[in-house]
Design an enzyme around this catalytic site. Structure first.
Site, mmCIF file in Angstrom:
data_model
loop_
_atom_site.group_PDB
_atom_site.id
_atom_site.type_symbol
_atom_site.label_atom_id
_atom_site.label_comp_id
_atom_site.label_asym_id
_atom_site.label_seq_id
_atom_site.Cartn_x
_atom_site.Cartn_y
_atom_site.Cartn_z
ATOM 1 N N LYS A 203 0.752 -1.210 0.057
ATOM 2 C CA LYS A 203 -0.103 -0.036 -0.049
ATOM 3 C C LYS A 203 0.837 1.469 0.109
ATOM 4 C CE LYS A 203 -3.504 2.551 2.842
ATOM 5 N NZ LYS A 203 -4.663 2.337 3.903
HETATM 6 C C1 5RP Z 1 -1.668 4.708 7.758
HETATM 7 C C2 5RP Z 1 -2.710 3.769 7.333
HETATM 8 C C3 5RP Z 1 -4.181 4.084 7.601
HETATM 9 O O1 5RP Z 1 -4.392 4.041 8.900
HETATM 10 C C4 5RP Z 1 -5.081 4.194 6.646
HETATM 11 O O2 5RP Z 1 -5.235 2.759 6.214
HETATM 12 C C5 5RP Z 1 -5.065 5.054 5.586
HETATM 13 O O3 5RP Z 1 -6.259 5.180 4.748
HETATM 14 P P1 5RP Z 1 -6.450 6.748 3.768
HETATM 15 O O4 5RP Z 1 -5.153 7.460 3.935
HETATM 16 O O5 5RP Z 1 -7.265 6.151 2.826
HETATM 17 O O6 5RP Z 1 -7.500 7.290 5.021
HETATM 18 O O7 5RP Z 1 -2.384 2.900 6.513
HETATM 19 O O8 5RP Z 1 -0.769 4.897 6.914
#
Ligand code: 5RP
Length: 306
Positions: A203
C-alpha cells in the site's frame, strides 16, 4: 454400496485431455503456495486482479478518527461494497459481525500515537491471533527513511516470515513522515524495498508524476491509500489515474467514510476500479446515488450485515 468391483465401468479419466491448472494471474504471485493464492484471490478479484479495500484502521494511532467514532454504525453498511476490510483486531472483534463474507486485512503493527514519533512501531499481533480471526492478509507499516526505518523493516520481515509459515499474505504499508517527499523517487524506493523483502502486496500513495514507473518497478501489486479527505471528484480522479498507471486498486479510508454519502462514494470508487469508469461518470454516479438517498443511512439492528 461402494462400487468395489467397478462393475459399471463408467469412470472417465479423460485420457485425451491433458491435466491443466491455470496460472495465477495476480502480479508476481504465481510462485506462491495454494493458501496464499487462495487468500489473495479473496482480496483481489480474480476477474480483474483489482481490489477496493476499505481502510478503517486509523484508530490504532489516532484514536476516534472523524467518521470512525462508531465503526458499528458507520462502517457496517459499507462492507457489502468493499472487496476487503482493513482493520485492527480490536475493532474487528468488538464491532464487526463475524458473518461478513469479506476478507479481513489485519493491521498487525502499532505501538505509537500521533503524540509521538510515528515510525516507532512494533509487531502488534501474534500470528496465532491472526489465524484465529481468519485474516486473509496482514498489514505492517514500513518507514523507509524514517527515524525507526530499521525496526520497521524488521517488523515487515518478521510478519512476512510468520505469514509464510501459515499461508497468509503480507501487505506492507509505506508510511511517510512529514519530512519525507511523496515523489516517485521516494515511493519507488520504498515500495521496491518492501516487495524485495517479501511483501505480497504494497500500500502506498499516488504521485502525480512518475507513478507508472513506481508501479512497474514494484514486482507485486500496489494499492493506493486515499490520504486526507479530498473533494469527491478529486479522489475519483486520483483512483482513476492510479489504476490506469498500474495500481491494482485502492485501500481507501477517509475519502470514503468522511464523505457526506459514504455508501454512494464507495460505489463510485468501485466503478472506477472495477469498471474503468471515468472519474466524471463515476462522480455522476456518486451524485445520483447520493440524491437517491444511498449513502447516509446508518447501521441499525435491522440492517446489520450478513
Ligand atoms: C496509515 C494507514 C491508515 O491507517 C489508513 O489505512 C489510511 O487510509 P486513508 O489514507 O485512505 O484514510 O494505512 O498509513
Amino acid at each position: 454400496m461402494p462400487d468395489a468391483d467397478d462393475i459399471l465401468e463408467r469412470k472417465n479419466f479423460y485420457l485425451e485431455v491433458p491435466q491443466t491448472c491455470k496460472a495465477f494471474a495476480l502480479k508476481g504471485s504465481n510462485a506462491l503456495d495454494w493458501g496464499m493464492k487462495n487468500r489473495l484471490a479473496r482480496v483481489f478479484s480474480p476477474d480483474d486482479c483489482r481490489t477496493v479495500m476499505l481502510a478503517v484502521d486509523h484508530g490504532y494511532f489516532q484514536g476516534p478518527t472523524t467518521g470512525l467514532e462508531r465503526i458499528d454504525v458507520t462502517i457496517c453498511p459499507l462492507i457489502p461494497y468493499a472487496d476487503a476490510l482493513m482493520i485492527t483486531r480490536g475493532a474487528l472483534r468488538s464491532t464487526i459481525p463475524p458473518e461478513i463474507a469479506k476478507p479481513v486485512v489485519l493491521r498487525s503493527s502499532g505501538g505509537q500515537s500521533i503524540l509521538k514519533e510515528l515510525s516507532n512501531e512494533r509487531i502488534a499481533v501474534d500470528i496465532e491471533d491472526a489465524v484465529r480471526v481468519n485474516a486473509s492478509a496482514l498489514a505492517v507499516q514500513v518507514y523507509i527513511g524514517g527515524v525507526h526505518e530499521h525496526e520497521s523493516i524488521g517488523n515487515l520481515v518478521e510478519i512476512v516470515n510468520a505469514g509464510n509459515r501459515h499461508g497468509i499474505p503480507t501487505m506492507a504499508v509505506t508510511g511517510v513522515g512529514k519530512e519525507l517527499a511523496r515523489d516517485a523517487k521516494y515511493l519507488g524506493l520504498a515500495t521496491r524495498i518492501c516487495a524485495e523483502l517479501g511483501a505480497n502486496f504494497v500500500k502506498t500513495y499516488y504521485c502525480e508524476r512518475g507513478f507508472a514507473a513506481v508501479a512497474a518497478g514494484c514486482p507485486v501489486p500496489l494499492v493506493i491509500a486515499g490520504g486526507k479527505k479530498l473533494p469527491e471528484i478529486d479522489a475519483l480522479r486520483m483512483a482513476y489515474r492510479a489504476v490506469s498507471e498500474g495500481a491494482a486498486g485502492v485501500d481507501m479510508g477517509r475519502n470514503i467514510f468522511q464523505c457526506d454519502a459514504p455508501k454512494a462514494m464507495i460505489q463510485a470508487v468501485r466503478a472506477v476500479v472495477h469498471e474503468n469508469e471515468t472519474p466524471e461518470r463515476a462522480y455522476d454516479l456518486y451524485l445520483s446515488l447520493k440524491s437517491a438517498g444511498e449513502g447516509s443511512e446508518l447501521c441499525t439492528a435491522k440492517t446489520q450485515l450478513r
